[in-house]
Design a protein around this motif. Structure first.
Motif, PDB file in Angstrom:
ATOM      1  N   THR A 165      -7.597   0.046  -9.508  1.00  0.00           N
ATOM      2  CA  THR A 165      -8.649   1.057  -9.603  1.00  0.00           C
ATOM      3  C   THR A 165      -9.957   0.501  -9.049  1.00  0.00           C
ATOM      4  OG1 THR A 165      -7.615   2.008 -11.574  1.00  0.00           O
ATOM      5  CG2 THR A 165      -9.906   2.599 -11.143  1.00  0.00           C
ATOM      6  N   GLU A 176     -11.157   5.746  -7.557  1.00  0.00           N
ATOM      7  CA  GLU A 176      -9.845   6.035  -6.984  1.00  0.00           C
ATOM      8  C   GLU A 176      -8.839   4.955  -7.383  1.00  0.00           C
ATOM      9  OE1 GLU A 176     -10.455   8.676  -3.006  1.00  0.00           O
ATOM     10  OE2 GLU A 176     -10.562   6.513  -2.732  1.00  0.00           O
ATOM     11  N   GLU A 177      -7.613   5.367  -7.612  1.00  0.00           N
ATOM     12  CA  GLU A 177      -6.543   4.430  -7.940  1.00  0.00           C
ATOM     13  C   GLU A 177      -5.630   4.263  -6.734  1.00  0.00           C
ATOM     14  OE1 GLU A 177      -2.787   4.892 -10.683  1.00  0.00           O
ATOM     15  OE2 GLU A 177      -4.481   4.189 -11.918  1.00  0.00           O
ATOM     16  N   ARG A 233     -13.660  -0.182  -8.822  1.00  0.00           N
ATOM     17  CA  ARG A 233     -14.747  -0.231  -9.799  1.00  0.00           C
ATOM     18  C   ARG A 233     -16.087  -0.512  -9.106  1.00  0.00           C
ATOM     19  NH1 ARG A 233     -12.410   2.567 -13.676  1.00  0.00           N
ATOM     20  NH2 ARG A 233     -10.657   1.511 -14.715  1.00  0.00           N
TER      21      ARG A 233
END
Length: 260
Positions: free
Chosen positions: A166, A216-217, A168
């Protein structure tokens, strides 16, 4: 400046940018790459802010790294960078990393070839070279590095695992996306730990497909081509591919020699 087209600087390998073996991390070498490109443009009077006001940002499209001998903590490096001739909408740049020796370049430690494109900072549309109206001296073709970073590769081999990543706050840069250099850590974290630590990286290539933004992952997949002894890491967003990377590790014998 070494000449009209080559910018040089020295830098020391910080301990905090090395791994548990005291060897320089791939991500830090990519930071050197990014610093070289940015500082050279600043030296030419073209800092990020000025280009942004003109509606231009340079985004990395592809990069290739060849490590001949991995630098270690506290090594002093001599770095040289030169733009290569523009190919279509692609701006090519080369970086050579040497051991500093008597105020100049000594042993060649690593080579980096990069491909950049110009984009509108807001709409992210690719711009044609005509938009860039500033003089940019380029290295003569006969002196230029092989453009190996621009070469295509195909992901092959057996899938060995997958995990999620993810994006960050700490991963972002001034362009609002996952910084280019973070991909070095991202890829290394997916590789088999003992293989990476014991052998080290000889070659690395990456192709960026789409930007990754905050929150966003990415779905990361690891592949190993046993015949070629080559590793691949791919990243996918929810709406499509983000990047593909290729990693070739040193032979065990070479890795042992580099430690001595």
């Amino acid at each position: 400046m070494k000449n009209p087209y080559t910018y040089c600087f020295t830098t020391e390998v910080p301990y905090y940018q090395c791994d548990l073996s005291g060897k320089m991390k791939l991500s830090w070498l990519l930071k050197v790459m990014e610093r070289a490109a940015g500082e050279h443009l600043e030296h030419l009077g073209l800092p990020y802010d000025r280009l942004y006001q003109e509606g231009i940002v340079f985004l990395l499209s592809k990069a290739g790294v060849r490590i001949h001998r991995c630098p270690t903590a506290a090594d002093l490096l001599w770095v040289e960078t030169s733009p290569q001739s523009v190919r279509g909408a692609q701006y090519n740049r080369e970086i050579r990393v040497y051991a500093e020796e008597n105020g100049g370049p000594g042993e060649l430690l690593a080579e980096i070839h990069t491909v950049w494109f110009m984009a509108d900072p807001v709409e992210r549309k690719i711009l044609r070279p005509e938009k860039f109206t500033h003089p940019l001296p380029t290295i003569p073709p006969e002196e230029a590095m092989e453009p190996f970073g621009a070469a295509r590769f195909r992901v092959t081999g057996e899938e060995c695992g997958e995990q999620a990543f993810t994006v960050r706050y700490s991963h972002l840069d001034v362009n609002g996306h996952l910084n280019n250099t973070v991909y070095g850590d991202l890829v290394c974290d997916v590789l088999p730990f003992e293989e990476l630590v014991n052998r080290g990286i000889r070659e690395f290539r990456i192709v960026f497909r789409h930007e990754a933004r905050y929150g966003e992952e990415l779905g990361l997949q690891l592949f190993h081509d046993r015949e070629e002894d080559c590793w691949y890491v791919t990243g996918h967003r929810a709406d499509g591919p983000c990047f593909e990377a290729q990693v070739v590790l040193n032979d065990t014998e070479q890795s042992e020699d580099s430690v001595r």
